[in-house]
Design a protein around this motif. Sequence first.
Motif, short mmCIF file in Angstrom:
data_model
loop_
_atom_site.label_atom_id
_atom_site.label_comp_id
_atom_site.label_asym_id
_atom_site.label_seq_id
_atom_site.Cartn_x
_atom_site.Cartn_y
_atom_site.Cartn_z
N GLU A 15 22.57 13.16 -47.89
CA GLU A 15 23.18 14.46 -48.18
C GLU A 15 24.62 14.46 -47.71
OE1 GLU A 15 21.02 18.48 -47.59
OE2 GLU A 15 22.33 18.26 -45.84
N THR A 16 25.55 14.72 -48.61
CA THR A 16 26.96 14.79 -48.24
C THR A 16 27.37 16.24 -48.02
OG1 THR A 16 27.54 14.73 -50.59
CG2 THR A 16 27.62 12.66 -49.38
N GLY A 17 28.40 16.42 -47.22
CA GLY A 17 28.85 17.77 -46.87
C GLY A 17 30.02 17.71 -45.92
N PRO A 18 30.23 18.75 -45.11
CA PRO A 18 31.39 18.80 -44.21
C PRO A 18 31.44 17.61 -43.24
CG PRO A 18 30.38 20.96 -44.40
CD PRO A 18 29.47 20.02 -45.10
N LEU A 71 10.95 6.96 -50.20
CA LEU A 71 12.24 7.57 -50.48
C LEU A 71 12.67 8.24 -49.19
CD1 LEU A 71 14.60 8.69 -52.13
CD2 LEU A 71 13.10 10.55 -52.89
N LEU A 72 13.70 7.73 -48.55
CA LEU A 72 14.13 8.23 -47.25
C LEU A 72 15.28 9.22 -47.44
CD1 LEU A 72 13.95 8.13 -44.16
CD2 LEU A 72 15.60 6.25 -44.22
N LEU A 73 15.09 10.44 -46.95
CA LEU A 73 16.12 11.49 -47.01
C LEU A 73 16.81 11.60 -45.66
CD1 LEU A 73 13.90 14.27 -48.66
CD2 LEU A 73 15.22 12.50 -49.83
N THR A 74 18.14 11.68 -45.65
CA THR A 74 18.87 11.88 -44.41
C THR A 74 20.04 12.83 -44.65
OG1 THR A 74 20.13 10.80 -42.64
CG2 THR A 74 20.30 9.81 -44.83
N GLY A 75 20.26 13.70 -43.65
CA GLY A 75 21.35 14.66 -43.76
C GLY A 75 22.71 14.08 -43.46
N SER A 88 12.84 2.60 -61.87
CA SER A 88 11.49 2.14 -62.19
C SER A 88 10.72 1.72 -60.95
CB SER A 88 11.56 0.96 -63.17
OG SER A 88 12.16 1.37 -64.39
N ARG A 89 11.35 1.85 -59.81
CA ARG A 89 10.67 1.47 -58.57
C ARG A 89 9.54 2.45 -58.24
NH1 ARG A 89 14.56 -0.97 -53.93
NH2 ARG A 89 15.46 -2.69 -55.14
N GLN A 90 8.46 1.90 -57.73
CA GLN A 90 7.33 2.75 -57.37
C GLN A 90 7.59 3.45 -56.05
OE1 GLN A 90 3.90 0.19 -57.53
NE2 GLN A 90 3.69 0.45 -59.74
N LEU A 91 7.08 4.66 -55.95
CA LEU A 91 7.31 5.51 -54.77
C LEU A 91 5.97 5.72 -54.07
CD1 LEU A 91 9.48 7.20 -53.32
CD2 LEU A 91 8.85 9.11 -54.78
N ARG A 92 5.95 5.43 -52.77
CA ARG A 92 4.73 5.59 -51.99
C ARG A 92 4.73 6.87 -51.16
NH1 ARG A 92 2.84 4.78 -47.16
NH2 ARG A 92 4.85 4.11 -46.39
N TRP A 93 5.93 7.30 -50.68
CA TRP A 93 6.01 8.47 -49.81
C TRP A 93 7.46 8.94 -49.74
CZ3 TRP A 93 2.09 11.29 -48.59
CH2 TRP A 93 2.15 12.24 -47.57
N VAL A 94 7.65 10.22 -49.41
CA VAL A 94 8.98 10.77 -49.15
C VAL A 94 9.06 11.12 -47.68
CG1 VAL A 94 10.67 12.53 -49.74
CG2 VAL A 94 9.09 11.70 -51.49
N HIS A 95 10.09 10.62 -47.02
CA HIS A 95 10.23 10.81 -45.57
C HIS A 95 11.67 11.22 -45.27
CE1 HIS A 95 9.10 10.21 -41.39
NE2 HIS A 95 10.19 9.50 -41.20
N SER A 96 11.85 12.00 -44.21
CA SER A 96 13.21 12.38 -43.81
C SER A 96 13.41 12.04 -42.34
CB SER A 96 13.46 13.88 -44.03
OG SER A 96 12.72 14.66 -43.11
N SER A 97 14.60 11.58 -42.00
CA SER A 97 14.90 11.23 -40.61
C SER A 97 16.41 11.06 -40.44
CB SER A 97 14.19 9.94 -40.22
OG SER A 97 14.55 9.56 -38.91
N GLU A 98 16.88 11.47 -39.25
CA GLU A 98 18.28 11.23 -38.88
C GLU A 98 18.39 10.04 -37.92
OE1 GLU A 98 20.75 12.93 -40.33
OE2 GLU A 98 19.11 13.86 -41.45
N VAL A 99 17.27 9.41 -37.60
CA VAL A 99 17.26 8.29 -36.67
C VAL A 99 17.72 7.03 -37.40
CG1 VAL A 99 15.82 6.88 -35.16
CG2 VAL A 99 15.40 9.34 -35.35
#
Length: 493
Positions: A87-90, A53-57, A30-41
């Motif tokens: 993101e999970t993976g090898p 919503l922060l996306l990271t590999g 139910s949390r409000q979302l302002r932006w979607v951003h991605s970063s490995e930093v």
Amino acid sequence: MSLLLADAFAHDSLKAAEPVLRTDVPEALSRQLRWVHSSEVLDIAPLLRGGELLLTGGQALATASDERRVDYVRQLAARGVTALAIETGPLLPAIPASMLDAGQDAGLPIIELCTVVPFVGIMQAINSLLVSESVAQLQFGDETSHAMAAELAHGGGLDQLLAVLASRTGANARLVSPSGITLGSATSAGQIGPSNLATVDVPVRGVLAARLELEVPDDGDANLARVAGERCVDILGLALLQRMPPGLKELAGIELMRAISSGTQSWRLQQLGPASGFPASGPVVAVAVRSSTAGQLRTQLDNILQAAVPQSASYADNAELIALAALPPGAAMASRATLMQALHALEVPDGSALAVGPLAGGIGEAPWSLAEARLTLELMPNPQTGTGVLDAEDFAVERLAEGSLDRATREAFVRRQLGAVVEHDEQRRSELMRTFAVWLDTGCNTAQAARELHLERQSMHHRLQRIFELCGGDPRGTGRLAALHLATRLARL
């Protein structure tokens, strides 16, 4: 209605990554979302505003220490990030349990992305929806501002202006002075039950004059209310200015701090100084605070300065708060030390820092003291995570090198003096350089260095022996000591 995390989960672009919520944070979706951003930093938190919503590999997380991973989660939670998606993976087969525990404790939803998908596709798809929503929110905010301007033009006071804001946003509105006094308020008809608090700073001529508090019901739109509040700041500022216009001395103080911040010529400062209570000559010292809540800290900083020095002035601008303190001519250094100690009482949030500039000989040198304080904040070892009071004099070597030596010259000097130690750390992921730097900073006091590094004395001796082997022997009692110490300081740059 604002976009929620649940809406992002239901969007085809994110569903393709097979998202799974791994933390049990109450009402996470139910949390409000302002932006979607991605970063490995990993030091990204200070660059975010909250609501992302922060996306990271997971590449950086895979090689980070467990302590660094936990700090990463805590920093994002403190910044108000809506959720973290990993993101999970090898490289990172599963999200570490320590991160999930930290997210649970800090209230940060952590999402596992089980399938590899292009992050750019998720960002473009969801952010396009958010942009359309933002345009609508800004239009609503402007309409609210116009309605409040019309009320002000017809002689409406603060309560009447806030009533317009409350009726349009469905939120209870309250305007509070920096010292906590209620200046005006209005309630929204029919608001009952739990609510969320949104706050907006209201400056008048660059000075924080009040804070707007919007109490939004749980089923209301907090983002919409905040945007409306931000668009109405100028109208509220005008109303405050009509109610309690600042005096000439306060206005001169504002102009003085603006002039110091921009590096105005000395003759102009000589004019503004006496008008705002500062002597034309006499020692002064500048203070720089870097914080996401700089405006809210101003009153607390002013109280500390008023108790510690004869005369002071401050100014808040975006994420920076600056101040100037006049010191007694006969005891300037001692007074500066007392001020440094008093500033430790300033309650700054994590990720914020404060630096006290070097002593300036008069008001004309105040911009130099401020510039050196700002440079000290840039030179601190962990600028994204550090919290506390820094003394620019402790960074005198680094400040001189930053201004006088180019990067290539500094790196060449470090390699010539401590190249073998640097290579050892790079190849074996050891911490000999940091150990050597702490040892030298303590005046070659092995016991004190061991305490600061949390090492057993025997381990400390083993490290020092290895360092001496790599850099040509024990430097104590030789002319090489100063050069090696300088090299460790330059390496921090």
